[in-house]
Design a protein around this motif. Structure first.
Motif, PDB file in Angstrom:
ATOM      1  N   VAL A 141     -11.159  -4.631  -3.473  1.00 14.43           N
ATOM      2  CA  VAL A 141     -10.620  -3.551  -2.651  1.00 14.43           C
ATOM      3  C   VAL A 141     -11.615  -2.399  -2.602  1.00 14.43           C
ATOM      4  O   VAL A 141     -12.212  -2.033  -3.622  1.00 14.43           O
ATOM      5  N   TYR A 142     -11.794  -1.839  -1.413  1.00 14.96           N
ATOM      6  CA  TYR A 142     -12.638  -0.660  -1.231  1.00 14.96           C
ATOM      7  C   TYR A 142     -11.754   0.542  -0.925  1.00 14.96           C
ATOM      8  O   TYR A 142     -10.826   0.449  -0.115  1.00 14.96           O
ATOM      9  N   PHE A 143     -12.042   1.648  -1.594  1.00 11.06           N
ATOM     10  CA  PHE A 143     -11.299   2.891  -1.401  1.00 11.06           C
ATOM     11  C   PHE A 143     -12.258   3.994  -0.954  1.00 11.06           C
ATOM     12  O   PHE A 143     -13.430   4.011  -1.351  1.00 11.06           O
TER      13      PHE A 143
ATOM     14  N   VAL B 257       0.832  -1.207   0.000  1.00  6.75           N
ATOM     15  CA  VAL B 257       0.000   0.000   0.000  1.00  6.75           C
ATOM     16  C   VAL B 257       0.866   1.255   0.000  1.00  6.75           C
ATOM     17  O   VAL B 257       0.612   2.203  -0.756  1.00  6.75           O
TER      18      VAL B 257
ATOM     19  N   LEU C 260      -8.090   6.875  -9.388  1.00  7.94           N
ATOM     20  CA  LEU C 260      -8.236   5.431  -9.243  1.00  7.94           C
ATOM     21  C   LEU C 260      -8.357   4.744 -10.592  1.00  7.94           C
ATOM     22  O   LEU C 260      -7.827   3.650 -10.792  1.00  7.94           O
TER      23      LEU C 260
ATOM     24  N   PHE D  78      -1.084  -5.624  -2.404  1.00  6.56           N
ATOM     25  CA  PHE D  78      -2.215  -5.790  -3.309  1.00  6.56           C
ATOM     26  C   PHE D  78      -1.961  -6.998  -4.220  1.00  6.56           C
ATOM     27  O   PHE D  78      -0.849  -7.173  -4.724  1.00  6.56           O
TER      28      PHE D  78
ATOM     29  N   THR E 273      -5.503   1.986 -11.273  1.00  3.73           N
ATOM     30  CA  THR E 273      -5.887   0.576 -11.336  1.00  3.73           C
ATOM     31  C   THR E 273      -5.928   0.035 -12.755  1.00  3.73           C
ATOM     32  O   THR E 273      -5.986  -1.171 -12.947  1.00  3.73           O
TER      33      THR E 273
ATOM     34  N   PRO F   3      -7.118   3.170   0.613  1.00  7.86           N
ATOM     35  CA  PRO F   3      -7.704   1.820   0.688  1.00  7.86           C
ATOM     36  C   PRO F   3      -8.166   1.555   2.119  1.00  7.86           C
ATOM     37  O   PRO F   3      -7.431   1.808   3.079  1.00  7.86           O
TER      38      PRO F   3
ATOM     39  N   LEU G  78     -10.225  -4.867   2.272  1.00  9.34           N
ATOM     40  CA  LEU G  78      -9.726  -5.734   1.197  1.00  9.34           C
ATOM     41  C   LEU G  78     -10.124  -7.168   1.487  1.00  9.34           C
ATOM     42  O   LEU G  78     -10.103  -7.617   2.640  1.00  9.34           O
TER      43      LEU G  78
ATOM     44  N   PRO H 122      -6.446  -2.816   5.355  1.00  4.55           N
ATOM     45  CA  PRO H 122      -5.074  -2.684   4.835  1.00  4.55           C
ATOM     46  C   PRO H 122      -4.220  -1.704   5.627  1.00  4.55           C
ATOM     47  O   PRO H 122      -4.706  -0.675   6.094  1.00  4.55           O
TER      48      PRO H 122
ATOM     49  N   THR I 273     -12.461   8.026  -1.554  1.00  2.00           N
ATOM     50  CA  THR I 273     -11.853   9.059  -2.394  1.00  2.00           C
ATOM     51  C   THR I 273     -12.496  10.408  -2.121  1.00  2.00           C
ATOM     52  O   THR I 273     -13.666  10.493  -1.750  1.00  2.00           O
TER      53      THR I 273
END
Length: 449
Positions: free
Chosen positions: A209-211, A169, A221, A203, A225, A183, A186, A197, A213
């Motif tokens: 995965v949840y972020f 991360v 993102l 990763f 990604t 993040p 996960l 995380p 923002t």
């Protein structure tokens, strides 16, 4: 907390199940003996047979000492009447499930709180709102907005092409020196374990995965990604249910091209009269030939919201085989959530879960402004308002006695969403978004009391 739930149907039973895990004192009221018997055999709660609008039944449920009364029967009138009576009889807070969203639209005009109804919840409206949000953030499979989008949660499966697969991360964070995302949760592919995380978390391909923002973070993102942002304009909706109608109405208002398929001829005409900007087709959406005739392959998104979960799933699989960018299926069975990744549907949504998320924040301690549970992950995201008495008030994040099973995703201050790192000092009035595993919730709640 002492909580009374009226209605042992799907929403009521699911709520009672979730709340019983929280060691709350639950009383479930219903007129159906069979539904109550099932709940009594499967949950550690008290059940009470009778009419929820009967003063005698409510007194038997000890309504005068209750902290929360929730009306989620199939009857909107019963739910509203129950809440009105419960408040008069001494309940501290009441919540009513409704189907007529005009009540929600006119809350300020009617002033339901003065009548004794503290909160109105429409599972259908929540589902329609969720679908619209998913289409706006079309590259992701789960999404939730805090304070109108000042902070946004998005969930996604990491593709092999993501440049930070295999990196920690803290290494991924260095790719963008100006951080606009964090993040927060996960889950490894093929497992049921949820991780919070940390800097040394690696990763991996296929991770869900949840972020969190802030403004601009969603675009970052996409770049980071390698997930392509999909333009959604043409949408096909299968099913003219309340969810289907509300979704079509909202999408038409936002200038999407909407095509809705409904099996019932009478309902098709009603929807067509009320939605002049949508193309309404009377037909059976399970018929693949019909879908082909209506140019399914030219659609950007396919949304299946009939009353049958299996129909919704199968029709979304047909849509996916036609290379449709985004597929969303409404399901009733919670077990289907575990299948979403393996069967290839982008997103499954569940009205019970959405309604439970909204109601859950009322049983949390501290000033909880919003709460959402992550699809198929054993984690909650809560938005707390910091009070003068809160233990976090005036403290740097890195100096907080924060459990490892929780993480601060962001802070909203003076109308701005901030991705807050260790040197950020939390102050009174801040709205703090926290992601945590269930076992950490009591410790987190104490920090915000």
């Amino acid at each position: 907390m002492k909580i009374i739930i009226a209605g042992a149907g799907e929403v009521g039973f699911h709520l009672a199940k979730l709340l019983s895990y929280e060691a709350q004192e639950i009383t479930l009221i219903d007129t159906d003996k069979e539904s109550l018997s099932y709940a009594d055999n499967h949950l550690d709660i008290r059940v009470l047979k009778g009419d929820a609008t009967s003063v005698e039944v409510l007194q038997d449920a000890n309504v005068e000492s209750s902290d929360l009364v929730i009306g989620v029967t199939a009857s909107e009138t019963t739910n509203l009447t129950l809440c009105l009576l419960a408040k008069q009889l001494g309940s501290k807070k009441t919540i009513a499930r409704i189907s007529n969203t005009e009540f929600i639209d006119n809350k300020e005009l009617i002033k339901f709180e003065q009548l004794g109804i503290d909160e109105l919840i429409s599972p259908e409206e929540l589902a329609a709102t969720e679908i619209q949000l998913l289409l706006h953030q079309s590259a992701f499979n789960d999404t939730y907005e805090f304070e109108g989008g000042l902070l946004t949660m998005v969930g996604m499966f990491l593709p092999k092409s993501a440049p930070f697969v295999g990196k920690m991360v803290k290494e991924a964070a260095n790719i963008f020196p100006e951080l606009h995302f964090m993040p927060i949760a996960l889950q490894r592919m093929g497992t049921q374990y949820t991780l919070i995380p940390r800097g040394d978390t690696v990763f991996k391909e296929g991770d869900q995965v949840y972020f969190i923002t802030s403004a601009g973070g969603v675009d970052e993102l996409h770049k980071l990604t390698g997930v392509q942002k999909k333009q959604i304009k043409n949408v096909m909706i299968l099913g003219g249910s309340k969810v289907g109608f509300k979704t079509a109405r909202d999408l038409c208002a936002n200038r999407f091209n909407v095509k809705l398929i409904e099996k019932s001829k009478e309902k098709s005409f009603d929807i067509a009269d009320n939605l002049p900007n949508a193309l309404v087709i009377n037909g059976d959406g399970r018929n693949v030939e019909l879908l082909d005739e209506e140019s399914l392959e030219s659609m950007d998104a396919f949304i299946a919201v009939t009353g049958n979960s299996e129909t919704n799933i199968m029709s979304c699989l047909v849509a996916k085989s036609k290379k449709i960018k985004k597929t969303i299926a409404l399901v009733e069975n919670m077990d289907y959530f575990e299948l979403s990744q393996s069967i290839g549907i982008d997103t499954l949504i569940n009205k019970k879960l959405l309604a439970a998320n909204n109601i859950f924040r009322y049983i949390r301690r501290g000033e909880v402004l919003a709460l959402t549970r992550l699809n198929n992950l054993n984690a909650e995201i809560l938005e707390f308002e910091v009070k003068a008495s809160s233990a976090v008030n005036g403290e740097l994040i890195k100096e907080l006695d924060f459990p490892r099973e929780a993480i601060i995703g962001g802070v909203i201050r003076d109308g701005e969403g901030i991705i807050a790192l260790g040197d950020f000092r939390i102050t009174q009035g801040d709205k703090v978004v926290v992601c945590c595993l269930p076992k950490a919730i009591p410790r987190i709640e104490k920090l915000f009391l």
